[in-house]
Design a protein around this motif. Structure first.
Motif, mmCIF file in Angstrom:
data_model
loop_
_atom_site.group_PDB
_atom_site.id
_atom_site.type_symbol
_atom_site.label_atom_id
_atom_site.label_comp_id
_atom_site.label_asym_id
_atom_site.label_seq_id
_atom_site.Cartn_x
_atom_site.Cartn_y
_atom_site.Cartn_z
ATOM 1 N N PHE A 166 42.576 13.719 -45.681
ATOM 2 C CA PHE A 166 42.819 13.711 -46.997
ATOM 3 C C PHE A 166 41.843 13.182 -47.745
ATOM 4 O O PHE A 166 41.295 13.573 -48.786
ATOM 5 C CB PHE A 166 43.867 12.416 -47.418
ATOM 6 C CG PHE A 166 44.094 12.119 -48.639
ATOM 7 C CD1 PHE A 166 44.620 13.197 -49.890
ATOM 8 C CD2 PHE A 166 43.655 10.989 -49.051
ATOM 9 C CE1 PHE A 166 44.696 12.608 -51.172
ATOM 10 C CE2 PHE A 166 43.770 10.629 -50.459
ATOM 11 C CZ PHE A 166 44.333 11.409 -51.467
ATOM 12 N N THR A 167 40.552 12.241 -47.314
ATOM 13 C CA THR A 167 39.343 11.765 -47.630
ATOM 14 C C THR A 167 38.499 12.785 -48.092
ATOM 15 O O THR A 167 37.455 12.786 -48.592
ATOM 16 C CB THR A 167 38.871 10.454 -46.763
ATOM 17 O OG1 THR A 167 38.678 11.270 -45.401
ATOM 18 C CG2 THR A 167 39.793 9.389 -46.698
ATOM 19 N N MET A 168 38.724 13.918 -47.082
ATOM 20 C CA MET A 168 37.682 15.002 -47.304
ATOM 21 C C MET A 168 38.019 15.661 -48.740
ATOM 22 O O MET A 168 37.092 16.463 -49.220
ATOM 23 C CB MET A 168 37.803 16.304 -46.347
ATOM 24 C CG MET A 168 37.503 15.615 -44.792
ATOM 25 S SD MET A 168 37.969 16.746 -43.504
ATOM 26 C CE MET A 168 36.538 17.934 -43.967
ATOM 27 N N THR A 169 39.021 15.610 -49.212
ATOM 28 C CA THR A 169 39.354 16.271 -50.580
ATOM 29 C C THR A 169 38.642 15.530 -51.889
ATOM 30 O O THR A 169 38.763 15.794 -52.945
ATOM 31 C CB THR A 169 40.844 16.530 -50.723
ATOM 32 O OG1 THR A 169 41.415 15.362 -50.934
ATOM 33 C CG2 THR A 169 41.417 17.362 -49.582
ATOM 34 N N LEU A 170 38.437 14.307 -51.399
ATOM 35 C CA LEU A 170 37.910 13.279 -52.728
ATOM 36 C C LEU A 170 36.472 13.344 -52.715
ATOM 37 O O LEU A 170 35.787 13.212 -51.817
ATOM 38 C CB LEU A 170 38.118 11.747 -52.321
ATOM 39 C CG LEU A 170 40.010 11.495 -51.988
ATOM 40 C CD1 LEU A 170 39.927 10.158 -51.626
ATOM 41 C CD2 LEU A 170 40.465 11.977 -53.288
ATOM 42 N N PRO A 171 36.104 13.769 -53.963
ATOM 43 C CA PRO A 171 34.665 13.875 -54.377
ATOM 44 C C PRO A 171 34.117 12.515 -54.091
ATOM 45 O O PRO A 171 34.592 11.290 -54.146
ATOM 46 C CB PRO A 171 34.259 14.494 -55.663
ATOM 47 C CG PRO A 171 35.629 14.210 -56.358
ATOM 48 C CD PRO A 171 36.753 14.332 -55.073
ATOM 49 N N PHE A 172 32.687 12.528 -53.529
ATOM 50 C CA PHE A 172 32.063 11.343 -53.280
ATOM 51 C C PHE A 172 31.792 10.402 -54.712
ATOM 52 O O PHE A 172 31.600 9.049 -54.549
ATOM 53 C CB PHE A 172 30.735 11.343 -52.784
ATOM 54 C CG PHE A 172 29.765 10.339 -52.580
ATOM 55 C CD1 PHE A 172 30.169 9.376 -51.521
ATOM 56 C CD2 PHE A 172 28.583 9.956 -53.333
ATOM 57 C CE1 PHE A 172 29.364 8.298 -51.239
ATOM 58 C CE2 PHE A 172 27.842 8.653 -53.276
ATOM 59 C CZ PHE A 172 28.273 7.769 -52.078
ATOM 60 N N GLN A 173 31.740 10.970 -55.745
ATOM 61 C CA GLN A 173 31.814 10.427 -57.100
ATOM 62 C C GLN A 173 32.935 9.280 -57.512
ATOM 63 O O GLN A 173 32.783 8.353 -58.036
ATOM 64 C CB GLN A 173 31.769 11.522 -58.271
ATOM 65 C CG GLN A 173 30.366 12.090 -58.315
ATOM 66 C CD GLN A 173 30.274 13.396 -57.189
ATOM 67 O OE1 GLN A 173 31.187 13.505 -56.753
ATOM 68 N NE2 GLN A 173 29.104 13.922 -57.140
ATOM 69 N N ILE A 174 34.156 9.613 -56.680
ATOM 70 C CA ILE A 174 35.297 8.934 -57.026
ATOM 71 C C ILE A 174 35.105 7.461 -56.484
ATOM 72 O O ILE A 174 35.086 6.485 -56.882
ATOM 73 C CB ILE A 174 36.516 9.620 -56.342
ATOM 74 C CG1 ILE A 174 36.819 10.518 -57.211
ATOM 75 C CG2 ILE A 174 37.526 8.342 -56.337
ATOM 76 C CD1 ILE A 174 37.991 11.313 -56.789
ATOM 77 N N THR A 175 34.255 7.319 -55.309
ATOM 78 C CA THR A 175 33.921 6.251 -54.464
ATOM 79 C C THR A 175 32.504 5.454 -55.007
ATOM 80 O O THR A 175 32.265 4.644 -54.533
ATOM 81 C CB THR A 175 34.081 6.245 -52.900
ATOM 82 O OG1 THR A 175 33.176 7.374 -52.656
ATOM 83 C CG2 THR A 175 35.508 6.688 -52.615
ATOM 84 N N LEU A 176 32.072 5.952 -55.900
ATOM 85 C CA LEU A 176 30.656 5.633 -56.151
ATOM 86 C C LEU A 176 30.407 4.376 -56.697
ATOM 87 O O LEU A 176 29.770 3.506 -56.262
ATOM 88 C CB LEU A 176 29.971 6.647 -57.257
ATOM 89 C CG LEU A 176 28.645 6.860 -57.461
ATOM 90 C CD1 LEU A 176 28.090 7.445 -56.344
ATOM 91 C CD2 LEU A 176 28.121 7.683 -58.348
ATOM 92 N N ILE A 177 31.545 3.802 -57.710
ATOM 93 C CA ILE A 177 31.456 2.651 -58.202
ATOM 94 C C ILE A 177 31.682 1.513 -57.434
ATOM 95 O O ILE A 177 31.069 0.614 -57.083
ATOM 96 C CB ILE A 177 32.186 2.532 -59.369
ATOM 97 C CG1 ILE A 177 31.375 3.457 -60.582
ATOM 98 C CG2 ILE A 177 32.329 1.065 -60.077
ATOM 99 C CD1 ILE A 177 32.384 3.422 -62.073
ATOM 100 N N PRO A 178 32.860 1.827 -56.496
ATOM 101 C CA PRO A 178 33.223 0.671 -55.434
ATOM 102 C C PRO A 178 32.231 0.596 -54.519
ATOM 103 O O PRO A 178 31.901 -0.577 -54.015
ATOM 104 C CB PRO A 178 34.713 1.245 -54.916
ATOM 105 C CG PRO A 178 35.040 2.156 -55.872
ATOM 106 C CD PRO A 178 34.096 2.921 -56.628
#
Length: 270
Positions: free
Chosen positions: A106-118
């Motif tokens: 599932f994490t492969m479907t998330l773009p890196f930009q989503i976790t950029l701020i955290p």
């Protein structure tokens, strides 16, 4: 016969459509500023001035070493962590194994930009901004490497592992001395994909690195192209882009047979 000719003609056209932009970029980097307007394959007004300007205005050598260091260390960590996690998901029986695997997928479907701020906040709190840790640690575990290792390990016979355990081998020795040598195409595929991704990464370094001696090559080339040091000289910007692309092209040409073989033979196994 006609179908064969048509097939190869289409393949050649497709290949040229991918290769032509790089050939033009290489030609443009060796052309004078006045010769950049034509989309020809040979340099117009041949000159090395663009490359001389790049090396004069930015510390490209230091940035190259930074990128190489970060890419090599992080790729090594990805191979080690991916092999260990992939082996556990493929061969060890424990509660929640499938749930963990599907969560990783599932994490492969998330773009890196989503976790950029955290991720950035984490780097600030750890005091890792402007350090190599900020460039290495967030990428030390790759879900793609876990997936590929898991699939490769599932394709090996269980008897190989059982024989190693009977000889007294521990789990780490089984992974790295017995199983990994049998899946070298997969290892090379992960190495190439990871190294390419890390080498070309520019967004994350732009966020966490402000100290020029620590900057990576893509970051420095980006800042050079848009930050004014190139003085609006298109040929100089293109020369910097060529210097960034050359190591990846060489790496791919060197390992292309193993890469293509692995991509062709790897499959999804339950």
């Amino acid at each position: 016969m006609a179908q064969t000719i048509l097939k190869y003609a289409l393949l050649v056209l497709a290949a040229l459509s991918f290769v032509y932009p790089f050939i033009w970029m290489l030609s443009a980097s060796l052309s004078s500023e006045s010769g950049l307007g034509s989309l020809v394959l040979l340099p117009e007004g041949f000159t090395w001035t663009n490359y001389v300007t790049v090396f004069t205005k930015i510390p490209l050598g230091r940035a190259f070493l930074n990128s190489a260091f970060v890419a090599i260390i992080t790729t090594s960590l990805v191979l080690i962590s991916g092999a260990m996690v992939g082996y556990a998901l493929a061969r060890l029986d424990f509660v929640g194994r499938n749930a963990i695997f599907y969560l990783i997928i599932f994490t492969m479907t998330l773009p890196f930009q989503i976790t950029l701020i955290p991720n950035y906040i984490t780097m600030v709190r750890l005091g890792w901004v402007d350090t190599y840790f900020a460039l290495i640690v967030p990428f030390a575990l790759s879900s793609l490497s876990v997936l590929l290792f898991r699939q490769a390990f599932q394709g090996l016979p269980q008897s190989l592992i059982d024989a190693a355990r009977m000889d007294g081998a521990g789990e780490l020795r089984i992974i790295f001395q017995i199983l990994v040598p049998n899946i070298l195409p997969t290892v090379l595929t992960i190495t190439i994909l990871t190294f390419m991704g890390l080498w070309n990464e520019a967004l994350w370094p732009l966020i966490v690195i402000r100290d020029e001696p620590t900057m990576t090559m893509p970051q420095l080339v980006t800042l050079f192209s848009v930050g004014g040091r190139a003085d609006a000289q298109l040929g100089v910007k293109i020369a910097a882009a060529v210097m960034l692309a050359v190591p990846i092209v060489i790496l791919y040409l060197f390992f292309q047979k193993h890469f293509i073989r692995s991509m062709a033979t790897s499959g999804m196994k339950d």
